[in-house]
Scaffold this active site. Structure first.
Site, PDB file in Angstrom:
ATOM      1  N   ARG A 145       0.840  -1.188   0.000  1.00  0.00           N
ATOM      2  CA  ARG A 145       0.000   0.000   0.000  1.00  0.00           C
ATOM      3  C   ARG A 145       0.880   1.244   0.000  1.00  0.00           C
ATOM      4  O   ARG A 145       2.025   1.201   0.458  1.00  0.00           O
ATOM      5  CB  ARG A 145      -0.929   0.018   1.220  1.00  0.00           C
ATOM      6  CG  ARG A 145      -1.851  -1.190   1.323  1.00  0.00           C
ATOM      7  CD  ARG A 145      -2.642  -1.156   2.630  1.00  0.00           C
ATOM      8  NE  ARG A 145      -3.547  -2.284   2.755  1.00  0.00           N
ATOM      9  CZ  ARG A 145      -3.248  -3.444   3.339  1.00  0.00           C
ATOM     10  NH1 ARG A 145      -2.026  -3.615   3.859  1.00  0.00           N
ATOM     11  NH2 ARG A 145      -4.129  -4.414   3.416  1.00  0.00           N
ATOM     12  N   LYS A 169      -2.202  -2.723   7.705  1.00  0.00           N
ATOM     13  CA  LYS A 169      -3.437  -2.380   8.404  1.00  0.00           C
ATOM     14  C   LYS A 169      -3.541  -3.173   9.697  1.00  0.00           C
ATOM     15  O   LYS A 169      -3.172  -4.343   9.762  1.00  0.00           O
ATOM     16  CB  LYS A 169      -4.650  -2.696   7.520  1.00  0.00           C
ATOM     17  CG  LYS A 169      -4.882  -1.684   6.403  1.00  0.00           C
ATOM     18  CD  LYS A 169      -6.191  -1.974   5.693  1.00  0.00           C
ATOM     19  CE  LYS A 169      -6.514  -0.903   4.674  1.00  0.00           C
ATOM     20  NZ  LYS A 169      -7.802  -1.158   3.990  1.00  0.00           N
ATOM     21  N   HIS A 242      -2.639   2.422  -5.692  1.00  0.00           N
ATOM     22  CA  HIS A 242      -3.439   1.221  -5.496  1.00  0.00           C
ATOM     23  C   HIS A 242      -3.626   0.452  -6.802  1.00  0.00           C
ATOM     24  O   HIS A 242      -3.832  -0.760  -6.778  1.00  0.00           O
ATOM     25  CB  HIS A 242      -4.797   1.582  -4.880  1.00  0.00           C
ATOM     26  CG  HIS A 242      -5.200   0.653  -3.781  1.00  0.00           C
ATOM     27  ND1 HIS A 242      -4.517   0.560  -2.580  1.00  0.00           N
ATOM     28  CD2 HIS A 242      -6.192  -0.266  -3.705  1.00  0.00           C
ATOM     29  CE1 HIS A 242      -5.087  -0.352  -1.813  1.00  0.00           C
ATOM     30  NE2 HIS A 242      -6.101  -0.879  -2.479  1.00  0.00           N
ATOM     31  N   ARG A 245      -0.924  -1.900  -6.973  1.00  0.00           N
ATOM     32  CA  ARG A 245      -1.230  -3.020  -6.081  1.00  0.00           C
ATOM     33  C   ARG A 245      -2.169  -4.003  -6.794  1.00  0.00           C
ATOM     34  O   ARG A 245      -1.974  -5.218  -6.730  1.00  0.00           O
ATOM     35  CB  ARG A 245      -1.864  -2.479  -4.798  1.00  0.00           C
ATOM     36  CG  ARG A 245      -2.210  -3.523  -3.734  1.00  0.00           C
ATOM     37  CD  ARG A 245      -2.583  -2.779  -2.447  1.00  0.00           C
ATOM     38  NE  ARG A 245      -3.285  -3.605  -1.492  1.00  0.00           N
ATOM     39  CZ  ARG A 245      -2.681  -4.408  -0.613  1.00  0.00           C
ATOM     40  NH1 ARG A 245      -1.373  -4.510  -0.615  1.00  0.00           N
ATOM     41  NH2 ARG A 245      -3.397  -5.107   0.257  1.00  0.00           N
ATOM     42  N   HIS A 268      -3.856  -9.347   3.230  1.00  0.00           N
ATOM     43  CA  HIS A 268      -5.303  -9.398   3.452  1.00  0.00           C
ATOM     44  C   HIS A 268      -5.619 -10.360   4.594  1.00  0.00           C
ATOM     45  O   HIS A 268      -5.072 -11.460   4.645  1.00  0.00           O
ATOM     46  CB  HIS A 268      -6.022  -9.884   2.192  1.00  0.00           C
ATOM     47  CG  HIS A 268      -6.097  -8.856   1.118  1.00  0.00           C
ATOM     48  ND1 HIS A 268      -6.345  -9.168  -0.203  1.00  0.00           N
ATOM     49  CD2 HIS A 268      -5.962  -7.511   1.158  1.00  0.00           C
ATOM     50  CE1 HIS A 268      -6.353  -8.066  -0.921  1.00  0.00           C
ATOM     51  NE2 HIS A 268      -6.122  -7.045  -0.117  1.00  0.00           N
ATOM     52  N   TYR A 277      -9.483 -10.387  -7.139  1.00  0.00           N
ATOM     53  CA  TYR A 277      -8.439 -10.330  -8.163  1.00  0.00           C
ATOM     54  C   TYR A 277      -8.410 -11.567  -9.060  1.00  0.00           C
ATOM     55  O   TYR A 277      -7.533 -11.686  -9.915  1.00  0.00           O
ATOM     56  CB  TYR A 277      -7.061 -10.189  -7.498  1.00  0.00           C
ATOM     57  CG  TYR A 277      -6.875  -8.884  -6.777  1.00  0.00           C
ATOM     58  CD1 TYR A 277      -6.678  -7.696  -7.475  1.00  0.00           C
ATOM     59  CD2 TYR A 277      -6.918  -8.838  -5.386  1.00  0.00           C
ATOM     60  CE1 TYR A 277      -6.511  -6.501  -6.806  1.00  0.00           C
ATOM     61  CE2 TYR A 277      -6.751  -7.633  -4.710  1.00  0.00           C
ATOM     62  CZ  TYR A 277      -6.553  -6.481  -5.435  1.00  0.00           C
ATOM     63  OH  TYR A 277      -6.393  -5.302  -4.765  1.00  0.00           O
TER      64      TYR A 277
END
Length: 299
Positions: A145, A169, A242, A245, A268, A277
């Protein structure tokens, strides 16, 4: 309205939420408090299903997206669950509220030809060109990110085994490998251009990426770097961090990487987040079909 500070500490300490998550939770809470004040409600005890329905109508009247409304519902559901746990309230008026269905959008990504044009536009003889090339190569090589890229320190890069340490995150930590092109770009920048940039600053910094004054670059600065590359490459597509990404994940899956591995690389928490994806390009589909179907080609 009380409990603002205690809820903030709950998010930071117990939920281990990132600063961005805390910011959005509290922003959603502020919107709800403003609504209650406008309706003449001074106590959270007065919030029932009728008040919740009126609040949702207010959000939809402001023409907010379903995704935005859904996030606010989730934020408030968490807040009232916290109040239940603290025995401030005996019920959660948001627990029965269904989240609005959101459209599933396929992430945009770059084709290899578009990427090649970006890789060719930077002047590698000057410090900023070296920095920009290193940013581009690293974002595509790791799928990190923009905030993770901006927060990188020199100690986070292990040139011996070719990995970067990333805190993502929820402060979740992971190591991401990178390839030869990213390695060359990083070494060139760190050993040359970065030292020139750092000499302009009044104080030292261990941040990997610096701005033209020698201070740590911001996430906005990284976005500007990419925008300028797009202009120089004369691309008609919009490129943001992004999207790189998205491109990283799409290209890996198109080349046969398994979903679990891509999930780990992206950081994730849930596999369902990564599954978006699993789309593939039309060109890739056609290529697979032509190579695999027994009657796809002439004898």
């Amino acid at each position: 309205m009380n409990y603002w500070q205690s809820f903030k500490e709950y998010l930071q300490i117990e939920k281990n939420a990132s600063p961005y998550t805390v910011k959005y939770y509290l922003n959603d809470l502020e919107i709800f408090f403003d609504f209650l004040t406008a309706e003449g409600l001074s106590s959270l005890v007065d919030v029932d299903h009728r008040v919740v329905r009126l609040f949702l109508n207010t959000l939809y009247n402001r023409q907010l997206s379903r995704r935005s409304v859904s996030r606010k519902i989730s934020s408030l559901r968490t807040f009232f669950r916290y109040l239940e746990r603290e025995e401030v309230l005996t019920g959660n008026p948001f627990v029965q509220v269904k989240l609005p269905k959101t459209d599933t959008t396929i992430p945009g990504f770059l084709y290899q030809e578009e990427l090649e044009k970006l890789f060719e536009v930077n002047d590698l003889t000057n410090p900023l060109g070296q920095r920009d090339q290193a940013i581009l190569e690293l974002l595509y090589a790791t799928g990190m990110r923009v905030s993770e890229c901006q927060q990188l320190s020199l100690e986070h890069i292990d040139f011996f085994i070719g990995t970067v340490f990333v805190r993502g995150k929820g402060r979740k930590e992971r190591y991401i490998p990178y390839g030869k092109f990213a390695e060359i770009a990083l070494e060139t920048y760190i050993q040359d251009g970065r030292n020139t940039l750092l000499s302009k600053a009044k104080q030292s910094s261990d941040a990997v990426f610096l701005n033209n004054r020698g201070n740590p670059i911001t996430t906005r600065g990284i976005r500007e770097v990419l925008n300028k590359m797009v202009e120089r490459a004369a691309l008609t597509v919009h490129v943001h961090p992004h999207k790189l990404r998205h491109t990283f994940a799409t290209h890996l899956l198109n080349e046969g990487a398994d979903l679990r591995s891509v999930q780990e690389l992206l950081g994730h928490e849930n596999l369902s987040t990564t599954q978006i994806y699993t789309h593939v390009t039309k060109d890739h589909l056609r290529s697979v079909y032509m190579k695999s179907h027994p009657r796809a080609n002439d004898y």
